[in-house]
Motif scaffolding. Structure first.
Motif: not given
Length: 90
Positions: A30, A51, A32-33, A27, A47, A36
């Motif tokens: 990249s 993404t 993101f969380s 995460a 995605p 996610y």
């Protein structure tokens, strides 16, 4: 769950384990969380190409690799499987 999502979820988890990344590490790398990343690995979302590209870059692989079916009969599914395969320990 579509077949493409199943492939993506398996591949994402496989390459994350192969790089010895936690969901949190992937995460961070990249952008993101962690939630996610978990949703992607559980095929709960679709995605975008951007993404997929960000995830592939974080894993140092080509984007298409995330969508390419790979042989699953020997595919490790846990960190212990990766360790065993790497060091040939059963």
């Amino acid at each position: 769950m579509s077949n493409d999502n199943k492939i993506l979820s398996k591949n994402l988890k496989y390459y994350r384990f192969k790089h010895n990344f936690s969901q949190e590490t992937l995460a961070e790398k990249s952008g993101f969380s962690r939630n996610y990343i978990s949703d992607l690995e559980n095929a709960k979302c679709n995605p975008s190409l951007n993404t997929l590209t960000s995830l592939a870059n974080a894993l140092n692989i080509k984007t298409y690799v995330l969508l390419k079916p790979i042989q699953t009969n020997n595919m490790p599914t846990t960190r212990i499987d990766i360790y065993r395969k790497k060091f040939n320990k059963e």
